[in-house]
Design a protein around this motif. Structure first.
Motif, mmCIF file in Angstrom:
data_model
loop_
_atom_site.group_PDB
_atom_site.id
_atom_site.type_symbol
_atom_site.label_atom_id
_atom_site.label_comp_id
_atom_site.label_asym_id
_atom_site.label_seq_id
_atom_site.Cartn_x
_atom_site.Cartn_y
_atom_site.Cartn_z
ATOM 1 N N SER A 282 0.804 -1.230 0.000
ATOM 2 C CA SER A 282 0.000 0.000 0.000
ATOM 3 C C SER A 282 0.831 1.271 0.000
ATOM 4 C CB SER A 282 -0.918 0.017 1.231
ATOM 5 O OG SER A 282 -0.151 -0.002 2.434
ATOM 6 N N LYS A 283 2.064 1.199 0.440
ATOM 7 C CA LYS A 283 2.887 2.402 0.568
ATOM 8 C C LYS A 283 4.134 2.372 -0.335
ATOM 9 C CE LYS A 283 0.354 4.107 3.964
ATOM 10 N NZ LYS A 283 -0.442 5.346 3.843
ATOM 11 N N VAL A 284 4.939 1.340 -0.159
ATOM 12 C CA VAL A 284 6.251 1.333 -0.818
ATOM 13 C C VAL A 284 6.121 1.064 -2.314
ATOM 14 C CG1 VAL A 284 8.527 0.257 -0.861
ATOM 15 C CG2 VAL A 284 7.352 0.589 1.315
ATOM 16 N N ARG A 285 5.347 0.052 -2.703
ATOM 17 C CA ARG A 285 5.268 -0.304 -4.122
ATOM 18 C C ARG A 285 4.702 0.829 -4.975
ATOM 19 N NH1 ARG A 285 2.810 -6.030 -5.391
ATOM 20 N NH2 ARG A 285 0.917 -5.035 -4.566
ATOM 21 N N PRO A 286 3.629 1.531 -4.556
ATOM 22 C CA PRO A 286 3.200 2.685 -5.366
ATOM 23 C C PRO A 286 4.283 3.752 -5.492
ATOM 24 C CG PRO A 286 1.467 2.034 -3.842
ATOM 25 C CD PRO A 286 2.693 1.257 -3.454
ATOM 26 N N LEU A 287 5.046 3.965 -4.395
ATOM 27 C CA LEU A 287 6.137 4.944 -4.465
ATOM 28 C C LEU A 287 7.208 4.496 -5.461
ATOM 29 C CD1 LEU A 287 7.533 7.490 -3.431
ATOM 30 C CD2 LEU A 287 8.486 6.120 -1.558
ATOM 31 N N VAL A 288 7.508 3.197 -5.516
ATOM 32 C CA VAL A 288 8.488 2.674 -6.459
ATOM 33 C C VAL A 288 8.057 2.955 -7.895
ATOM 34 C CG1 VAL A 288 9.501 0.561 -7.375
ATOM 35 C CG2 VAL A 288 9.411 0.928 -4.906
ATOM 36 N N TYR A 289 6.780 2.696 -8.192
ATOM 37 C CA TYR A 289 6.291 2.920 -9.554
ATOM 38 C C TYR A 289 6.289 4.402 -9.913
ATOM 39 C CZ TYR A 289 4.742 -1.950 -9.490
ATOM 40 O OH TYR A 289 4.707 -3.319 -9.432
ATOM 41 N N ILE A 290 5.915 5.246 -8.944
ATOM 42 C CA ILE A 290 5.916 6.694 -9.202
ATOM 43 C C ILE A 290 7.331 7.185 -9.494
ATOM 44 C CG2 ILE A 290 5.547 8.947 -8.122
ATOM 45 C CD1 ILE A 290 3.166 7.718 -6.645
ATOM 46 N N CYS A 291 8.299 6.737 -8.691
ATOM 47 C CA CYS A 291 9.694 7.148 -8.918
ATOM 48 C C CYS A 291 10.203 6.647 -10.258
ATOM 49 C CB CYS A 291 10.581 6.633 -7.793
ATOM 50 S SG CYS A 291 10.316 7.440 -6.197
#
Length: 794
Positions: free
Chosen positions: A583-592
């Motif tokens: 819910s937190k880390v994986r969306p941030l990975v894709y955004i980066c």
């Protein structure tokens, strides 16, 4: 001082402040055409120097300025023997002085394609390539390079060429004696057949020659007859003028190979001054062939019994001496023996010492077909085959060996896994060069847009193939943390490109040129993009460190409050199946990852379109360089070679990955150290070599750009592509790096930008970068691999 052995035009890059005046004029000697280039930065210095009138074709056209950069150049050229001098003057304009920096480069491209390639070297997203992509006329090269491409058939004054040397003695001890012995054995065999007795004498003579071929020449007796009209006789033999002397390297043999009666009776066909052929159809002479040789039984006995053994022996010598590179003169000698000498009729062969050389004897002439003085030439490292250095061509043998051993000996019955692993790594080196040459050749012949797409597609193909192969292997083998190896290799590439490549280039260039200057404005753009890309690469890791999960041991309840726990051992953990990650880390990975790709696109638009005048060097081509260029590889050939190299690279990478586990177990090295060093350095060897070559040419600017561009490609292309591949096909690649990786990269980036702050470099600064790099490697050597059984942490 310019290296007299390097025959390519020098390239000088510098950045100086507007208020700084150069204290002396710089003069660099070109190796091929002994050209002198002078650069005067300030107008008062130019007033002190008397103006020199340029030759009629010496003034370069002045292009309209683009943006803030413009140049005023006056050039007059001097080629070897022409007597004219080329001078290059560069005056700073008001716009340049307002910007505060000027970017100077004394580069004279051979043609428009080379100019286009040099221009792309300064563009973001393009490979920085030193080697020529077009063929260079041999008569414009240095004498040393011309000697490399000569055939061993030039008879020279014996008193000027000593044949007693270490290389010749080495040849006689390790090659000459057994090759001569084989000839003697074949001579004995031919003598037993009786009909082959003439070939027996033939073999005895060649045995004496190949035992010590130095200072001797092999000549073929030739006969001629008057030709009236046809260009070929009934046997299909070309006329003398079309056959002998067609090679520019045997002009001396050409005129000396004719009998006197031919020269005297054919004055219309021969120039009276030097015996060179002229365009005339009167009284031409044809060379007669001994067609009766093929009617003799002895010829077929020789071809069946004697010739195959000698061809096999010569082939072995050719392979061994060619691989040794410096012994290529011996390889060429044996090639001539296989192609021509062994097929000659015995009565037409003569062997003499060079001191007894005679041109003709009025009844027949002799064509010199072999003559050698030395077995070793140390400058053959400069020799190229189809545009590629001979050393790289020789390394292709490891590609074949890797594929054969890797797929035919899967059970390791023939060789050990470490042998296959080393062979695979060595195979990657030439394939990386061929991929780079293919990309550069197509880009130089295409528009910048096509070149940018091609570099983005294939520029990192070597590393991506290796990384994806390791991640796929992890699905079947969980004993080795292949994702840890991949992340370590990514970080190792950043360390190599930010510290070692610029540092090594500065050391080599600083030793030769003392102080080197580079374009600070261009370096600032690359550094800015590199910092942004590092932020995007490590943002998910920092977020996970701050807000991630912790695992604690030896916990006791706080007796005071009764609700809190006191733990003595706590460590951070990473669970890809946890709700925090999903819910937190994986969306941030894709955004980066998306923003990293966007940053790469913005960088291309900035440097190729809107602000190309900042990065792109304005090249001025003299009129003589606007001639048609002959490519080493055309677009179709480059595309075919590129595709084949990618396929072979995939096969070799698979062999490397299949043998990593036994190598790690046998060497007992930390996985993190193995990835940072071996897996990171080998694919970057072409960039290292190009960086050093640019620094030797006093163009440390491109040496720095090589490191920055590769680092940016790692962070803005390779990492997002791996994330995308993991999203499509689960590869267990999570963009969560350990603290040691994060701090190593951040420290390297800070040190690199601090050293580049003044726009100058020397060997001291380069040595400091290399020392920092090796200190970081020492830290990785003592690092401890994860022992919890999970391969997730990076």
């Amino acid at each position: 001082m310019t290296d007299p052995l390097d025959d390519s035009p020098p390239s000088t890059s510098s950045a100086v402040s507007a208020g700084e005046a150069v204290s002396r004029d710089r003069m660099a000697a070109l190796a091929d055409d002994t050209t002198f280039e002078m650069e005067m930065e300030s107008s008062f210095q130019m007033d002190k120097i008397p103006p020199q009138a340029p030759p009629p074709n010496g003034t370069l056209p002045s292009d309209s300025k683009e943006g803030a950069f413009t140049s005023s150049c006056t050039v007059s050229e001097m080629s070897a023997g022409s007597g004219s001098v080329r001078q290059r003057r560069r005056v700073r304009t008001v716009d340049e002085m307002e910007d505060g920096f000027v970017f100077l480069e004394a580069t004279t491209p051979d043609n428009e394609i080379e100019a286009h390639k040099i221009t792309q070297n300064y563009m973001f997203g393009f490979k920085k390539w030193k080697s020529h992509v077009t063929k260079r006329p041999l008569d414009e090269r240095s004498d040393i390079v011309k000697t490399l491409y000569e055939q061993p058939k030039q008879v020279k004054p014996s008193e000027k060429h000593s044949t007693l040397s270490f290389g010749n003695v080495f040849y006689a001890i390790f090659i000459g004696w057994w090759l001569s012995l084989i000839y003697l054995l074949v001579a004995l065999l031919m003598l037993i057949t009786i009909v082959g007795r003439h070939h027996a004498k033939f073999c005895v003579a060649l045995a004496q020659y190949f035992l010590w071929p130095f200072g001797k020449f092999v000549k073929e007796k030739t006969y001629y007859e008057l030709e009236d009209s046809d260009d070929k006789n009934e046997e299909g033999q070309f006329l003398l003028g079309n056959e002998i002397g067609s090679d520019s390297h045997r002009d001396s043999t050409y005129s000396n190979s004719l009998p006197s009666y031919v020269k005297k009776s054919n004055s219309d066909y021969w120039d009276q001054e030097d015996g060179a052929p002229v365009n005339s159809t009167k009284n031409r002479f044809r060379r007669l062939d001994s067609t009766g040789t093929w009617k003799r039984p002895s010829t077929y006995v020789w071809l069946i019994l004697g010739c195959p053994l000698l061809i096999l022996a010569h082939s072995l010598v050719i392979v061994l001496t060619w691989l040794a590179v410096i012994f290529i003169p011996i390889s060429k000698l044996n090639m001539i023996a296989v192609r021509k000498v062994l097929l000659l009729p015995p009565e037409r062969l003569r062997i003499n010492k060079t001191s007894t050389f005679k041109s003709d004897d009025h009844t027949h002439s002799f064509e010199v077909i072999m003559c050698s003085y030395q077995s070793v030439n140390l400058y053959y490292y400069k020799y190229t085959v189809d545009g590629m250095n001979v050393i790289l061509v020789n390394l292709l043998i490891f590609v074949a060996v890797t594929i054969v051993l890797g797929y035919a000996d899967e059970d390791n019955k023939v060789t050990q896994p470490i042998v296959k692993f080393v062979m695979g790594l060595l195979a990657i080196i030439p394939l990386a060069y061929y991929i780079g040459m293919g990309i550069t050749s197509i880009s130089a012949q295409s528009s910048n847009a096509v070149g940018a797409v091609l570099n983005a597609t294939f520029g990192s193909i070597v590393e991506l193939i290796l990384y994806v192969s390791m991640l796929v292997k992890m699905k079947d083998d969980t004993k080795i943390c292949y994702n840890t190896l991949v992340k370590s290799a990514l970080v190792g590439t950043l360390l190599v490109t930010m510290l070692f490549i610029p540092g090594l280039s500065m050391v080599v260039g600083g030793i030769k040129h003392s102080v080197q200057k580079f374009n600070l404005k261009s370096a600032a753009v690359s550094s800015t993009l590199l910092f942004i890309s590092i932020v995007g690469m490590f943002s998910p890791s920092v977020f996970n460190t701050v807000y991630g999960l912790f695992v604690c041991q030896n916990c006791t309840q706080n007796m005071t409050t009764g609700n809190d726990l006191q733990c003595s051992e706590c460590s951070q953990t990473f669970d890809p199946d946890s709700s925090f990650y999903t819910s937190k880390v994986r969306p941030l990975v894709y955004i980066c990852a998306v923003f990293q790709l966007l940053a790469y696109v913005v960088g291309l638009i900035f440097t190729l379109k809107t602000h190309s005048h900042i990065i792109q060097e304005q090249l001025h081509l003299p009129a003589s360089s606007q001639e048609h260029a002959t490519m080493h590889w055309g677009c179709i050939k480059s595309a075919v070679i590129l595709l084949f190299a990618v396929v072979l690279m995939s096969l070799c990478a698979e062999v490397v990955v299949q043998n990593i586990q036994p190598v790690l177990i046998s060497l007992n090295l930390p996985h993190i150290f193995f990835g940072v060093t071996i897996l990171a350095i080998v694919p970057d060897i072409p960039e290292m070599v190009n960086g050093v070559q640019f620094a030797l040419k006093n163009n440390v600017n491109l040496s720095i750009e090589i490191g920055s561009s590769v680092a940016v490609q790692v962070t803005l292309l390779q990492v997002p592509i791996l994330i995308l591949a993991d999203a499509i096909y689960p590869l267990h690649f999570y963009m969560i790096f350990s603290d040691v990786h994060i701090w190593s990269v951040i420290i390297s980036a800070i040190i690199m930008n601090y050293i580049f702050i003044d726009g100058k470099s020397n060997y001291f600064q380069g040595a400091m970068l290399c020392i920092v790099y090796f200190m970081l490697l020492s830290m990785y050597f003592f690092a401890v691999d994860n022992t919890t059984g999970s391969c997730i942490p990076g």
